[in-house]
Each structure stands twice: as C-alpha cells, then as structure tokens.
Write a protein that holds these residues in place. Structure first.
Motif, mmCIF file in Angstrom:
data_model
loop_
_atom_site.group_PDB
_atom_site.id
_atom_site.type_symbol
_atom_site.label_atom_id
_atom_site.label_comp_id
_atom_site.label_asym_id
_atom_site.label_seq_id
_atom_site.Cartn_x
_atom_site.Cartn_y
_atom_site.Cartn_z
ATOM 1 N N SER A 1 -23.154 -42.080 154.661
ATOM 2 C CA SER A 1 -23.388 -42.140 156.108
ATOM 3 C C SER A 1 -24.642 -42.922 156.496
ATOM 4 O O SER A 1 -24.596 -43.739 157.434
ATOM 5 C CB SER A 1 -23.453 -40.732 156.695
ATOM 6 N N PRO A 2 -25.800 -42.725 155.837
ATOM 7 C CA PRO A 2 -26.976 -43.528 156.216
ATOM 8 C C PRO A 2 -26.747 -45.026 156.051
ATOM 9 O O PRO A 2 -27.206 -45.819 156.885
ATOM 10 C CB PRO A 2 -28.068 -43.024 155.257
ATOM 11 N N PHE B 1 -23.877 -46.653 156.333
ATOM 12 C CA PHE B 1 -22.972 -47.089 157.391
ATOM 13 C C PHE B 1 -23.708 -47.225 158.717
ATOM 14 O O PHE B 1 -23.538 -48.204 159.455
ATOM 15 C CB PHE B 1 -21.829 -46.088 157.513
ATOM 16 N N LEU B 2 -24.558 -46.260 159.025
ATOM 17 C CA LEU B 2 -25.338 -46.298 160.267
ATOM 18 C C LEU B 2 -26.355 -47.428 160.261
ATOM 19 O O LEU B 2 -26.502 -48.176 161.237
ATOM 20 C CB LEU B 2 -26.047 -44.960 160.468
ATOM 21 N N LEU B 3 -27.039 -47.584 159.134
ATOM 22 C CA LEU B 3 -28.148 -48.540 159.082
ATOM 23 C C LEU B 3 -27.696 -49.994 159.031
ATOM 24 O O LEU B 3 -28.493 -50.893 159.291
ATOM 25 C CB LEU B 3 -29.053 -48.216 157.892
ATOM 26 N N TYR B 4 -26.421 -50.248 158.736
ATOM 27 C CA TYR B 4 -25.928 -51.622 158.865
ATOM 28 C C TYR B 4 -26.136 -52.122 160.293
ATOM 29 O O TYR B 4 -26.643 -53.225 160.518
ATOM 30 C CB TYR B 4 -24.434 -51.703 158.520
ATOM 31 N N SER B 5 -25.740 -51.297 161.255
ATOM 32 C CA SER B 5 -25.866 -51.697 162.660
ATOM 33 C C SER B 5 -27.328 -51.760 163.087
ATOM 34 O O SER B 5 -27.736 -52.667 163.820
ATOM 35 C CB SER B 5 -25.102 -50.715 163.557
ATOM 36 N N ILE B 6 -28.108 -50.806 162.649
ATOM 37 C CA ILE B 6 -29.522 -50.797 163.027
ATOM 38 C C ILE B 6 -30.235 -52.013 162.441
ATOM 39 O O ILE B 6 -31.070 -52.640 163.106
ATOM 40 C CB ILE B 6 -30.183 -49.480 162.565
ATOM 41 N N THR C 1 -16.133 -56.394 161.525
ATOM 42 C CA THR C 1 -16.528 -55.476 162.596
ATOM 43 C C THR C 1 -15.963 -55.943 163.926
ATOM 44 O O THR C 1 -15.477 -55.131 164.743
ATOM 45 C CB THR C 1 -18.061 -55.385 162.675
#
Length: 410
Positions: free
Chosen positions: A162-163, A165-170, A116
C-alpha cells in the motif's frame, strides 16, 4: 536494437503517456521525431507493433529486476522452490529498487503514467494496469509471504504494498522527491522489522547479544561448524576467543541466534578501516566468524542471522563492511566484489584472484569517490601468531579428527 528503433519507442511512449494511446497516431510519432511515416514503417509495421515492443521491453526489465535481487520471475507454480527460499530482506530491497525503477527510470515512468491514464478507456489497458501496478504486485507479494510461512499473507502483502502504491502518485507531484524515497524506505524497513519479528516468533527464533555465560558454548559451536572446512581442524574458535578482548571488537554487535531456546548460530563484528589513496582512513567494519550449527546449515538460518546482524550494524551508523567469503552466498545479502568499489586487499598482487574479497555498503553511497586498501584487523591472525597458545586452547575441547579434504584453503 538500433538507435532509430529505440528513439521511436521512447518517443511513442512519451506521447502515449501524455495524450493516451488511442489519441496518438503514427503520423504524430513521426512528426515528433522529424521523420516520415515511411521511415518509421521501416522499423515498425504499425502503432500496435510499437506498443507490443514496449510491452516486451517492460516484461524483460521486470524479469531482470527480479533476477538481480534473487527473487523468482516466474509464477509460484513454475518456481515453487525459489519462492520458499526468498528472504524478507530480499523482498524489501527488491521493493525499494522497483519503486525507484517505476519513478526514476524514464521508460518505466512513462509506461506507468500511460497505464494510469488509459486504464479507464480500454479493457486491455485496465488489465495491464492491474498486472503491473495493482493486483499483479499484490498477488506476487502474497505468494512470497505465503511461501515464507507468514500467517494471513494477503493482508500482510496489502499492508506492505500500500505505501508503494500511494507514494507513486505523491512522488509525481512532489517538489522534494528525495523525501518521498526516504519515506518509502522507512515504511518498508518498518514492515520488514515487524514481519521478521512475527516470523521469528512463529519459528521460535530469537537473536540477542552474547554474554560471558555463553562463551564456552559459542566457542564449541564455532569449532563444530568450522571443523575441517577450510583446513584440517580449525582455528576460528580460538580467534573468536581472542577477539573478544581486542580493542577493535564491537561488543554491541556480538550476537547469538537461538531456536527453541537452543544456541544455533553466532556472529561478531570488528572495527576496521580502508586506507584511502589520499591518505585518509575510512572507518568500516569487518565481520566474523559467523556460523550456524552444522545440522541446520543450508536451511536458510545463516542468511537470516546475517541479514539481521547487518541491520543492527546499519542501525548503529556503520557505513560499510569488508569481508572474506563466497559471493554465491553473501551476494544474496547485498555483498559485491570489493573491486567494484575500487577497494584492494592488502598485499594481494594486482593479477591475483580477489573474488574472495567482498564489500557491502550499509549506507548507500558511503564509499563513493573512495579508492584504497583494506587489511583485516590484526586479531584475525591470532592463531598464526600464537601457535603454542592456540594448541593449548584447542586441547581443552573434545578430541576430533583433523582431515585433509578437497576444497580446503590451507
């Protein structure tokens, strides 16, 4: 791999994730370890050698994870048949496992953070980021969905991934990380339900509760499916007949499966318990008979019926299930040997083969800390206890030849 080589890899990856690959030198890695550069060079030729070893580890781990969930580790051109046999349940459980791997496994988590950070500084790192966390997983899910016969597989794969991918950061910034895992699991389960519903509609597959009007047809289906499989003839249709009036019978989990409006499968569940070694009774489920009409066996319908039935049992709050079956089939739906849960089969000697005795947690951790013994509900012995009544019941069905065949148990 020696402990020193392992420590070098882990320390290097930690620094790469913190400061970036280009910014970290071999001297930095050696200083962090408290060793000389010369000592480090005994294990790795240079920083690139360390990085290549990290990549090799990630590739190996990826392949092992896919294999654990019976999903293809190769490309679709290399393993087309395995893509076609992958189930949506396998895909969802794999996705849950991979999210935990990328967030909770220290090595994988540091690798993810490094990519990242570095994706904007290096063409190679950008490509690796896409391979492991971006277009790579999306392409993989697209191929799986396409092989499963789903329409618009790319769009559905995007909605599915998509969830994650988003939830990695969260997840990385969350104080309550368990809430992120719960949200991820909920999103994936909802996706599975929607995808299964669509797939079933496209294939004219439906599931429903058995009604009294189905009894005769279902009993005949069971008889046809089990005839000469485990013994000359079979008793399963009579056992089902008796279990329906058994107090342990779970009416809400008495299912039939239809294709094009025609009955093709059935499954039932019974209340059971594990008698724990501390004297408590742990409520669980037993299952079966479960079957698919003979002409559709080994075409994936049995697994779809099984996975759907297990989801219904889980939704009703049941925590675990014990069952007698073949791990080669039932293992694909998450069953393990009951011995791995420290559960024994009633009356079976310690040194006897117990590979037939399987168990699955419907609620993760439900059997944690429990050791004990399981005995099948008494109703499963109906034919042995009432041989004359069984013979009279079976005589009402069309005549069939009983045969002694290789592989039968009785």
């Amino acid at each position: 791999m020696t402990d020193t080589k392992e420590k070098i890899l882990e320390t290097a990856l930690k620094l790469f994730a913190k400061d970036g690959y280009e910014a970290v030198s071999v001297s930095d890695i050696a200083d962090e370890l408290g060793i000389t550069k010369g000592a480090l060079y005994k294990h790795y030729r240079n920083k690139r050698d360390i990085f290549d070893s990290i990549l090799a580890r990630m590739e190996q781990n990826d392949a092992e994870k896919a294999n654990e969930h019976d999903l293809p580790e190769e490309t679709i051109s290399e393993s087309e048949d395995k893509y076609k046999t992958a189930s949506l349940n396998d895909m969802v459980e794999f996705a849950k496992s991979m999210f935990r791997y990328w967030t909770q496994n220290n090595f994988a988590s540091q690798f993810r953070k490094m990519l990242t950070l570095e994706q904007f500084r290096s063409e190679e790192m950008k490509n690796l980021y896409q391979q492991y966390l971006g277009s790579g997983p999306l392409d993989y899910m697209t191929d799986l969905f396409n092989s499963a016969g789903l329409s618009h597989p790319r769009e559905k794969a995007t909605e599915f991934y998509s969830p994650m991918f988003l939830l990695y950061s969260i997840y990385d910034g969350a104080q309550d990380k368990n809430s992120v895992l719960e949200l991820l699991d909920s999103c994936l389960e909802r996706s599975k339900q929607n995808l299964n519903k669509e797939k079933n509609m496209e294939n004219n597959i439906s599931f429903r509760n058995e009604t009294q009007n189905d009894y005769s047809a279902v009993e005949n289906l069971v008889r046809e499916s089990f005839w000469n499989v485990y013994r000359p003839g079979c008793t399963e249709h009579y056992v089902l007949h008796k279990l329906r009036s058994d107090p342990a019978f779970v009416k809400e989990l008495d299912f039939v499966m239809e294709k094009d409006g025609k009955l093709i499968g059935q499954n039932i569940f019974m209340r059971a318990h594990i008698k724990s070694d501390d004297g408590k009774e742990i409520p669980i489920l037993a299952m079966g008979p479960i079957c698919i009409t003979p002409e559709l066996k080994r075409k994936g319908y049995g697994k779809r019926l099984l996975d759907w039935s297990l989801d219904q049992a889980k939704a009703l709050g049941y925590g675990a299930l014990c069952f007698e079956g073949n791990i080669d089939f039932y293992g694909k739906s998450g069953f393990s040997y009951a011995s791995s849960f420290k559960i024994r089969y009633h009356g079976l000697p310690e040194d006897a083969d117990s590979s037939f005795f399987l168990c699955k947690e419907l609620i993760p951790g439900y059997l944690n800390g429990i050791t004990g013994e399981y005995a099948p509900p008494e109703g499963y012995y109906a034919a042995e206890q009432n041989p004359e009544e069984f013979e009279a019941f079976d005589s009402k069905f069309p005549p069939k030849e009983k045969q002694k065949l290789p592989g039968q148990l009785f």
